[in-house]
Structures are given as structure tokens and as C-alpha cells.
Write an enzyme that holds these catalytic residues in place. Sequence first.
Site, PDB file in Angstrom:
ATOM      1  N   LYS A 181       0.865  -1.176   0.000  1.00 24.23           N
ATOM      2  CA  LYS A 181       0.000   0.000   0.000  1.00 24.23           C
ATOM      3  C   LYS A 181       0.906   1.231   0.000  1.00 24.23           C
ATOM      4  O   LYS A 181       1.466   1.600   1.024  1.00 24.23           O
ATOM      5  CB  LYS A 181      -0.898  -0.010   1.238  1.00 24.23           C
ATOM      6  CG  LYS A 181      -2.218   0.765   1.078  1.00 24.23           C
ATOM      7  CD  LYS A 181      -2.086   2.250   0.838  1.00 24.23           C
ATOM      8  CE  LYS A 181      -1.595   2.974   2.074  1.00 24.23           C
ATOM      9  NZ  LYS A 181      -1.557   4.483   1.833  1.00 24.23           N
ATOM     10  N   ALA A 183       1.943   5.318  -0.342  1.00 25.99           N
ATOM     11  CA  ALA A 183       1.352   6.553   0.166  1.00 25.99           C
ATOM     12  C   ALA A 183       0.446   7.192  -0.884  1.00 25.99           C
ATOM     13  O   ALA A 183       0.760   7.189  -2.081  1.00 25.99           O
ATOM     14  CB  ALA A 183       2.454   7.526   0.571  1.00 25.99           C
ATOM     15  N   GLU A 257       9.852   1.122  10.760  1.00 25.46           N
ATOM     16  CA  GLU A 257      10.851   2.179  10.587  1.00 25.46           C
ATOM     17  C   GLU A 257      10.103   3.480  10.751  1.00 25.46           C
ATOM     18  O   GLU A 257       9.360   3.906   9.868  1.00 25.46           O
ATOM     19  CB  GLU A 257      11.515   2.056   9.212  1.00 25.46           C
ATOM     20  CG  GLU A 257      12.824   2.818   9.114  1.00 25.46           C
ATOM     21  CD  GLU A 257      12.634   4.233   8.607  1.00 25.46           C
ATOM     22  OE1 GLU A 257      12.628   5.153   9.465  1.00 25.46           O
ATOM     23  OE2 GLU A 257      12.490   4.414   7.402  1.00 25.46           O
ATOM     24  N   LEU A 258      10.303   4.119  11.915  1.00 22.75           N
ATOM     25  CA  LEU A 258       9.428   5.210  12.327  1.00 22.75           C
ATOM     26  C   LEU A 258      10.164   6.557  12.353  1.00 22.75           C
ATOM     27  O   LEU A 258      11.125   6.753  11.636  1.00 22.75           O
ATOM     28  CB  LEU A 258       8.800   4.862  13.675  1.00 22.75           C
ATOM     29  CG  LEU A 258       8.100   3.486  13.713  1.00 22.75           C
ATOM     30  CD1 LEU A 258       7.576   3.175  15.106  1.00 22.75           C
ATOM     31  CD2 LEU A 258       6.979   3.426  12.680  1.00 22.75           C
ATOM     32  N   CYS A 291      13.559  10.780   7.286  1.00 22.39           N
ATOM     33  CA  CYS A 291      13.661  10.424   8.705  1.00 22.39           C
ATOM     34  C   CYS A 291      15.109  10.453   9.164  1.00 22.39           C
ATOM     35  O   CYS A 291      15.380  10.561  10.363  1.00 22.39           O
ATOM     36  CB  CYS A 291      13.042   9.054   8.955  1.00 22.39           C
ATOM     37  SG  CYS A 291      13.713   7.756   7.896  1.00 22.39           S
ATOM     38  N   GLU A 388      10.148  16.363  14.837  1.00 21.19           N
ATOM     39  CA  GLU A 388      10.787  16.112  13.554  1.00 21.19           C
ATOM     40  C   GLU A 388      10.351  17.189  12.568  1.00 21.19           C
ATOM     41  O   GLU A 388       9.157  17.404  12.357  1.00 21.19           O
ATOM     42  CB  GLU A 388      10.403  14.724  13.040  1.00 21.19           C
ATOM     43  CG  GLU A 388      11.197  14.257  11.858  1.00 21.19           C
ATOM     44  CD  GLU A 388      10.939  12.791  11.528  1.00 21.19           C
ATOM     45  OE1 GLU A 388      11.818  12.171  10.902  1.00 21.19           O
ATOM     46  OE2 GLU A 388       9.865  12.264  11.897  1.00 21.19           O
ATOM     47  N   SER A 448      22.862   5.835   4.830  1.00 16.44           N
ATOM     48  CA  SER A 448      22.035   4.832   4.147  1.00 16.44           C
ATOM     49  C   SER A 448      22.848   4.094   3.094  1.00 16.44           C
ATOM     50  O   SER A 448      23.500   4.714   2.248  1.00 16.44           O
ATOM     51  CB  SER A 448      20.830   5.500   3.497  1.00 16.44           C
ATOM     52  OG  SER A 448      20.043   6.172   4.458  1.00 16.44           O
TER      53      SER A 448
END
Length: 484
Positions: A181, A183, A257-258, A291, A388, A448
Amino acid sequence: MSASDVVSQVPQQLFIAGSWRDATGGGTFGVEDPATGDEIARVADATVEDGAAALDAAVAAQKEWAATPPRDRGEILRRAFEAVTSRTDELAAIMTLEMGKPLKESKAEIAYGAEFLRWFSEEAVRIAGRYSVAPNGATRLLTLKQPVGPVLAITPWNFPLAMGTRKIAPAIAAGCTMVVKPAGLTPLTMLWLAQVLQEAGLPDGVLNVVTTKSTGKVMGPLIADPRLRKLTFTGSTEVGRSLVEQSAQGLLRVSMELGGNAPFLVFDDADVDAAVDGAMLAKMRNIGEACTAANRFIVHESVAEEFSRKLAERMQALTSGPGLDDGVDVGPLVEKAQRDKVAELVDDAVAKGATVLCGAEVPEGPGWFYPPTVLTDVPDDAQVRTEEIFGPVAPIFTFREEAEGIAMANDTEYGLVAYAFTRDHARVVRVYEGLETGMVGINQGIVSNPAAPFGGVKASGFGREGGTEGIEEYLETKYVGLAI
């Protein structure tokens, strides 16, 4: 190429069981270009029935897909990697139109996101077990890895390709089917990727893509369905907490992963120019809508003035504009609500005494633009210290002692990533051991990497994506005791 020409290359229906289909009832929702606010596409708005059909397809395909040879699964991923990289210009235009980032940022994401397809194409054939002799010698102990089963993956808008490939690629490599799903703000990239994977030979039902504006209503029944065995989500901590609660009833395997509140530490012995280079990467990658973006700059008081001045000069020199235009460094934020949130955070800091070195004024005209902004003298009670930002704003705080700086960095409920600049090797060890984060960048502004485990601690979630650890999230361990 016009926006309509770019978007015409993307399917705008649901992708279920290998077929493109309209939503039940024919519902659609609009996708906007954040540089103008204009609608550029209308995609299918799935219903509860459509979500159920997608899970049915994943369940039906699971057994055969799990039995597919690992090499075959890996070759599909490799073909998809080659297709994505060869069509970078096409996808970059799509991504820039729906998300807003400049073309060079979109191309950088494509290079990063495609690497997950290549990395996990290689990991597919490296799923291994273990053989050992029991201590009493009477039994042989065997362990083997098997796919978890059908997966529900919910992905965010800020990296519409990479956040998808980071979940889809290990699931495919492990032998799991899935429902994805994407965004609602940026569904086109995922629909494009589904088409590429189908062309690469992915069997029907292994990947199903459901676009909807009613995420909770459509995804809730899937999470409650006992046939679903894993839930993976990237997004806000608030939504993540709710999803974990929902998943508990079915005891699903869960990876989250918040949110983040990344500290960027600059010590007194740091190479200030290198630290500013790192800060530009850590803050301005993806317009700050990441993030992993540096959220709090914690700078030793002896170098704070130099660092702040040089950072402001660099930020002020950036060019803002529509992402498709040549020479643009900073595109619009993804939507008005996001732009308004960033402006509110800056206004709050300024009202409480922060000094503006550059930016801080919402420009007139169409689109959801916000200027690169640097704030100094930021008080501890400013909202930017705890919230954030998700935008091109760099608030700077100061410290005196090493322990104080580390404590300031850890003074948050989040723990995704931290950055630190110092030339003292002993301090490097103290800092990375003392920081309460899942990832640390030392003297660099980007951490990353598809070959490394991505994930956080505390309210930033749990589970890892990427690296050799990433595929483990999609595998169960089975133990066999063999008597002799």
C-alpha cells in the site's frame, strides 16, 4: 516532455493477481504536483473488497512462490534492477512530478533504491541453515530458513521507490508474497515499479499494489486476517504504534521504521568545512523530508559561530524552484500541510528568541515551497528541539563538554540515526558507543546503504532493512531434531 506525457507512462489502476483493474465501484483520487498544486493524475481508490482480493491473490501464490528456486527469484530481481537503472530518466520525471524533489535528487534515489533489487538478488541464494551435533551426541540439530508468508507493506511518500524496494526486494528474495500500500501522495512510482517487476517475470499474485485514500479502513481487515503473517511499515511513530497494536491480535511478525530526531554533533576539533559539507548532505538530502535528516545541530561553542556562518552561506546559495527545472537545488515540500508545519516550527522558535541567519519566510506564488533556513540561539523550549522538522530547516544548539553534547543528542524519544564530526579517534569510539541510535555516521552526512542494516531504537522502531540482516525479517527459523 509535459506532465501528461510523463504520467501517461504509468498504470493508474490497482495491480492484483497480475492484472490491472479498476477499484470496485470505480472510485479514484487525485495526485498533485506540489510545485503547482495542480492535479496530474487520478489513481484507483481501493475498497475493502479490493484489499481482500489483493490478500487472496498473495495467499494463493504463496506456496508456489516459496518453492521457486532461489536463483530464479534472484534473477527476477536482477532483471528488475537493470530495467530500473536503464529507465532512470523516465522514473525520475515521474517521481519529481508527484513528490517535488529536484531531478538530481530523484535520480539519486533511483540509484539507491535500485541497489536493493541488486543486493537482494544476490542474497536470495545465500539463505542458509545450520547443522550441529547435540551435546549428548545422540541427536543431530538442523535449522533451516523458510519464508514468513504473505506480507503487508505500507510505504511512505518521501522516498517512493527506495522505501518500496527496501521491502519488496527482500520479500521476493525470501520467497514471500505481498500486498503493498503506497502513500496516497506519491502512488505513481510504486505503480510504475509493479509494471517493471511484472515485465521482469514476477509471477502473478506475488506482488499486489493497492492504492487508497482510506488506509485504515482498507488495510485494517488485512492486518486482522489470520492468513497474513508479516506487517512492515515506514512512517510516523504515531501511526506505527497503532499498527503494532493492531498486529498484536494476530501475533504478526512486525518491522517498523518510524520517526527520527537526528542529532548532528560537531566537536571542537572537527574539520569545520568537512562538517558543513556533511551538514548539507544530512540536512538537505530530499529537501530535508527524510527520517534520517539532521534535525538538531549540536555544535561546540568554540566553533559554533564559524559553523553557523558557513552553513548559512551554503544554504542561502541554494536555488529553489520546480524540480523539473534546470539548476534547481530545492523543490517544494510535498503538500501544504507539510509546508505549514515547517513554517509553524520556525515561527515558534523565532518567537521564543531564535536568531534567523537565512530563510524563515514563506514565499508567495504557487506550490508548497519553503526556503532553506538556519536558526541560531535556539532556546530549549522551542518545538524544533523535540519535533521532527521534515523540511529545509537547521536549528543550531551549542555545548561545552563532550559528555554534555552526547547527553543533548540522546535527549529525545527517538533513536534512528546520529552524526558526529571529530578528528579524535578515541572520542569517535566514545561517541558511537554512547549514542542511543540504531545508526551512526562518523565524519559523513549520509549513512544509508543497501549493504548495511537500516533501522532504529526507542521510538524510531525495530527491525532492520538492508544488509545481510534485511532478509531475516522475512524468514522464519525451523529447528529439526534428528535422532541417529
